[in-house]
Design a protein around this motif. Sequence first.
Motif, PDB file in Angstrom:
ATOM      1  N   GLU A  85      -5.916   7.539  -9.701  1.00 37.14           N
ATOM      2  CA  GLU A  85      -4.941   6.553  -9.232  1.00 37.14           C
ATOM      3  C   GLU A  85      -3.758   6.583 -10.185  1.00 37.14           C
ATOM      4  O   GLU A  85      -3.936   6.449 -11.400  1.00 37.14           O
ATOM      5  CB  GLU A  85      -5.551   5.158  -9.204  1.00 37.14           C
ATOM      6  CG  GLU A  85      -4.560   4.098  -8.739  1.00 37.14           C
ATOM      7  CD  GLU A  85      -5.185   2.733  -8.648  1.00 37.14           C
ATOM      8  OE1 GLU A  85      -5.892   2.467  -7.652  1.00 37.14           O
ATOM      9  OE2 GLU A  85      -4.977   1.931  -9.572  1.00 37.14           O
ATOM     10  N   ARG A 102       0.076   4.982 -11.063  1.00 36.22           N
ATOM     11  CA  ARG A 102       1.029   3.898 -10.850  1.00 36.22           C
ATOM     12  C   ARG A 102       2.306   4.237 -11.610  1.00 36.22           C
ATOM     13  O   ARG A 102       2.357   4.123 -12.836  1.00 36.22           O
ATOM     14  CB  ARG A 102       0.421   2.572 -11.318  1.00 36.22           C
ATOM     15  CG  ARG A 102      -0.733   2.111 -10.415  1.00 36.22           C
ATOM     16  CD  ARG A 102      -1.364   0.804 -10.848  1.00 36.22           C
ATOM     17  NE  ARG A 102      -1.971   0.821 -12.171  1.00 36.22           N
ATOM     18  CZ  ARG A 102      -3.178   1.313 -12.460  1.00 36.22           C
ATOM     19  NH1 ARG A 102      -3.906   1.869 -11.520  1.00 36.22           N
ATOM     20  NH2 ARG A 102      -3.644   1.250 -13.692  1.00 36.22           N
ATOM     21  N   TRP A 136       5.973  -0.168  -6.873  1.00 34.31           N
ATOM     22  CA  TRP A 136       4.872  -1.093  -7.085  1.00 34.31           C
ATOM     23  C   TRP A 136       3.561  -0.465  -6.636  1.00 34.31           C
ATOM     24  O   TRP A 136       2.524  -0.630  -7.280  1.00 34.31           O
ATOM     25  CB  TRP A 136       5.138  -2.393  -6.324  1.00 34.31           C
ATOM     26  CG  TRP A 136       4.051  -3.396  -6.547  1.00 34.31           C
ATOM     27  CD1 TRP A 136       3.096  -3.772  -5.660  1.00 34.31           C
ATOM     28  CD2 TRP A 136       3.790  -4.130  -7.746  1.00 34.31           C
ATOM     29  NE1 TRP A 136       2.256  -4.704  -6.220  1.00 34.31           N
ATOM     30  CE2 TRP A 136       2.676  -4.935  -7.527  1.00 34.31           C
ATOM     31  CE3 TRP A 136       4.383  -4.179  -9.004  1.00 34.31           C
ATOM     32  CZ2 TRP A 136       2.136  -5.794  -8.469  1.00 34.31           C
ATOM     33  CZ3 TRP A 136       3.848  -5.028  -9.954  1.00 34.31           C
ATOM     34  CH2 TRP A 136       2.749  -5.818  -9.685  1.00 34.31           C
ATOM     35  N   SER A 137       3.577   0.264  -5.545  1.00 31.36           N
ATOM     36  CA  SER A 137       2.353   0.822  -4.969  1.00 31.36           C
ATOM     37  C   SER A 137       1.818   1.978  -5.799  1.00 31.36           C
ATOM     38  O   SER A 137       2.574   2.778  -6.337  1.00 31.36           O
ATOM     39  CB  SER A 137       2.620   1.343  -3.550  1.00 31.36           C
ATOM     40  OG  SER A 137       3.051   0.299  -2.723  1.00 31.36           O
ATOM     41  N   ALA A 138       0.497   2.056  -5.852  1.00 30.42           N
ATOM     42  CA  ALA A 138      -0.169   3.170  -6.533  1.00 30.42           C
ATOM     43  C   ALA A 138      -0.274   4.354  -5.581  1.00 30.42           C
ATOM     44  O   ALA A 138      -0.265   4.189  -4.357  1.00 30.42           O
ATOM     45  CB  ALA A 138      -1.559   2.745  -6.982  1.00 30.42           C
ATOM     46  N   GLU A 197      -1.044   4.958 -15.545  1.00 27.09           N
ATOM     47  CA  GLU A 197       0.068   4.050 -15.272  1.00 27.09           C
ATOM     48  C   GLU A 197       1.189   4.367 -16.258  1.00 27.09           C
ATOM     49  O   GLU A 197       0.942   4.602 -17.437  1.00 27.09           O
ATOM     50  CB  GLU A 197      -0.364   2.600 -15.439  1.00 27.09           C
ATOM     51  CG  GLU A 197       0.753   1.617 -15.153  1.00 27.09           C
ATOM     52  CD  GLU A 197       0.284   0.168 -15.125  1.00 27.09           C
ATOM     53  OE1 GLU A 197       1.117  -0.696 -14.826  1.00 27.09           O
ATOM     54  OE2 GLU A 197      -0.889  -0.107 -15.408  1.00 27.09           O
TER      55      GLU A 197
END
Length: 135
Positions: A33, A35, A40-42, A106
């Motif tokens: 995943e 980010r 904003w969306s992953a 992230e």
Amino acid sequence: MSAAGIATLERWHAFASTGDAAILDEVLADDVEFRPPTYWSARRGKLEVMLILGTVAGVFEDFRYEREWVDGDDWALEFTASVDGLVLKGVDLIRLDAHGKIAEFEVVARPPNAVAALRAAMEERLRPLLASPDG
């Protein structure tokens, strides 16, 4: 950190210094995943994240890691890069899975004008290849 985690960190630094996207296949978990600082969306899945990270390696100029903090399977890697002449400062927050692969990634970055330049450059290159980055 596990031996697998140490190997992943070494290979990650090899990717960061060379931009060799083949390394991403080695270090990313299949269900990674990501980010980004620009949405904003992953984004999820190895192939999509490989495409994004391989593209950003071509967008960044003068990329370098300045500091790193490693706590077991959690990393914080501080970087500096340029995008269209604007200096971008950021941190890659990375978590490994039980196999030593990157499972969560992230990016936080500043200043806003450099992040906006990054977003524009990435959209230009990825728009034909990916579904809407916001959804």
